[in-house]
Design an enzyme around this catalytic site. Structure first.
Site, short mmCIF file in Angstrom:
data_model
loop_
_atom_site.label_atom_id
_atom_site.label_comp_id
_atom_site.label_asym_id
_atom_site.label_seq_id
_atom_site.Cartn_x
_atom_site.Cartn_y
_atom_site.Cartn_z
N ASN A 155 19.84 -7.13 6.19
CA ASN A 155 20.26 -7.22 4.78
C ASN A 155 20.23 -5.85 4.10
O ASN A 155 21.14 -5.49 3.35
CB ASN A 155 19.35 -8.19 4.02
CG ASN A 155 19.62 -9.62 4.43
OD1 ASN A 155 20.71 -9.94 4.90
ND2 ASN A 155 18.63 -10.49 4.26
N ASP A 195 9.86 -6.92 -3.78
CA ASP A 195 8.72 -7.36 -2.96
C ASP A 195 8.56 -8.87 -3.08
O ASP A 195 8.73 -9.43 -4.17
CB ASP A 195 7.44 -6.67 -3.45
CG ASP A 195 6.39 -6.56 -2.35
OD1 ASP A 195 5.99 -5.44 -2.03
OD2 ASP A 195 5.97 -7.61 -1.84
N THR A 235 2.21 -10.04 0.98
CA THR A 235 1.04 -9.19 1.20
C THR A 235 0.97 -8.04 0.19
O THR A 235 -0.08 -7.41 0.07
CB THR A 235 1.02 -8.59 2.64
OG1 THR A 235 2.25 -7.90 2.86
CG2 THR A 235 0.84 -9.67 3.68
N TYR A 266 4.87 -8.26 15.54
CA TYR A 266 5.05 -7.03 14.76
C TYR A 266 5.74 -5.96 15.60
O TYR A 266 6.76 -5.39 15.20
CB TYR A 266 3.69 -6.54 14.30
CG TYR A 266 3.73 -5.33 13.37
CD1 TYR A 266 4.31 -5.41 12.11
CD2 TYR A 266 3.15 -4.11 13.75
CE1 TYR A 266 4.32 -4.31 11.26
CE2 TYR A 266 3.15 -3.02 12.90
CZ TYR A 266 3.74 -3.12 11.65
OH TYR A 266 3.75 -2.03 10.82
N PHE A 291 0.83 -1.22 0.00
CA PHE A 291 0.00 0.00 0.00
C PHE A 291 0.87 1.27 0.00
O PHE A 291 0.89 2.03 -0.99
CB PHE A 291 -0.94 -0.08 1.21
CG PHE A 291 -1.56 1.22 1.64
CD1 PHE A 291 -2.11 2.09 0.71
CD2 PHE A 291 -1.60 1.57 2.99
CE1 PHE A 291 -2.69 3.28 1.11
CE2 PHE A 291 -2.18 2.76 3.41
CZ PHE A 291 -2.71 3.62 2.47
N THR A 340 -2.61 5.00 8.56
CA THR A 340 -2.63 5.66 7.26
C THR A 340 -3.66 4.97 6.37
O THR A 340 -3.84 3.75 6.49
CB THR A 340 -1.22 5.59 6.62
OG1 THR A 340 -0.31 6.25 7.51
CG2 THR A 340 -1.17 6.27 5.27
#
Ligand code: UDP
Length: 306
Positions: free
Chosen positions: A97, A31, A35, A143, A11, A173
């Site tokens: 990384n 990516d 998700t 998380y 998003f 957001t």
């Protein structure tokens, strides 16, 4: 600049791709698509300055790059509970990384952190000096603690290796390209309202959040990247409201006939959340400008035609 955006088809990541390309920069979007969605970057596929690499950044990657933005992580409560190990790796291995890559290239590094580092806060509104009230074993810990760890590693690279690092703590957001099924309040309420279904309010709806429209956030992230600020900066819209009020606004704009149904509040759900954005205002000369009604209208239009 050549900019790597890890999580660039998510998003917020996809809006960052648009923003940097709009400024004339080159963008490499990395990516894993766990998700993120290719649909979010479909419109960029013929852009010569844009490149997509499908890769899970918890495995190393070698590239020549001028700036690295780390937005790769499941981020909604429903998805980080579904993918706990990917979430923990995104905060830990992936952060290492990407910091290594930035160090090798002497590049700028920006970490997407979160208001979740404050947990269920005992200080309100939250400013950056607050250490938080976070469970290291509760359902949200995969998380919250991953992001807290990511902040610690980022600061270590800054302090010990002299890397130019930035940390943004992102508050709630919303906007176009939110995943319709990510289980967050905003997409749930909008989808339910558009279908005239019951609107699922968790608890009694008195818990608060402060919702920032995505274009405001992305502008703030860019300002932070080009600033000299290595300590965390909150970005969000301090327009705090109860979840019940948000549900009312959405129901009203859509003209929904659905009624409110009250369901159990998830464990460790923060009762209050509102950013103190004084630092962002002072250091970045940034303030959000899109009001909730204008932002909601755009977001609802997006969901209407999905
Ligand atoms: N929430 C709700 N109904 C829903 C989804 C979420 O009332 O269908 C509540 C949730 O319990 C929380 C708030 O909305 O208090 C914001 O939740 P969200 O999942 O959007 O993100 P969070 O701010 O908790 O990370």
């Amino acid at each position: 600049m050549k900019v790597l955006i890890a999580g660039g088809s998510g998003f917020i990541g996809s809006h960052l791709c648009d923003y940097f390309l709009g400024k004339g920069d080159e963008v490499v979007c990395v990516d894993s698509l766990i998700t993120g969605s290719k649909k979010n970057i479909e419109h960029l596929k013929d852009n010569q300055k844009f490149k997509f690499i499908k890769h899970d950044i918890s495995e190393p990657l070698d590239l020549e790059i001028d700036a690295v933005l780390h937005f790769a992580s499941p981020a909604s409560p429903v998805y980080y509970l579904k993918y706990p190990f990917d979430t923990l790796k995104a905060g830990s291995y992936a952060t290492h990384n990407l910091l290594d890559l930035a160090k090798k290239n002497n590049a700028l590094f920006l970490l997407a952190s979160t208001s979740e580092v404050y947990g269920d806060p005992l200080e309100h509104p939250q400013n950056e000096s607050y250490w938080g009230n976070v469970s290291s074993t509760g359902p949200r810990s995969v998380y919250d603690e991953a992001k807290r760890y990511a902040e610690a590693v980022t600061m270590a690279y800054h302090n010990y290796h002299g890397l130019k690092t930035r940390i943004v703590r992102i508050f709630n957001t919303y906007g176009e390209r939110m995943m319709p099924d990510d289980g967050r309040a905003m997409p749930n309420f909008i989808n339910q309202a558009l279908k005239h279904q019951d609107i699922t309010v968790y608890g009694d709806g008195s818990q608060t959040r402060s919702f920032c429209y995505v274009s405001d956030l992305v502008r703030g992230i860019y300002q932070l990247l080009i600033s000299d600020e290595s300590m965390p900066v909150n970005l969000g819209n301090p327009n705090e409201m109860t979840l019940k009020d948000l549900a009312f606004y959405i129901k009203d704009i859509v003209g929904s006939e659905g009624k409110f149904v009250y369901q159990d509040l998830p464990e460790d759900d923060p009762k209050l959340r509102c950013p103190n954005i004084t630092r962002a205002q002072n250091i970045l000369d940034w303030t959000p400008v899109v009001g909730i009604e204008a932002g909601l209208k755009k977001t609802i239009d997006y969901f209407k035609y999905l």
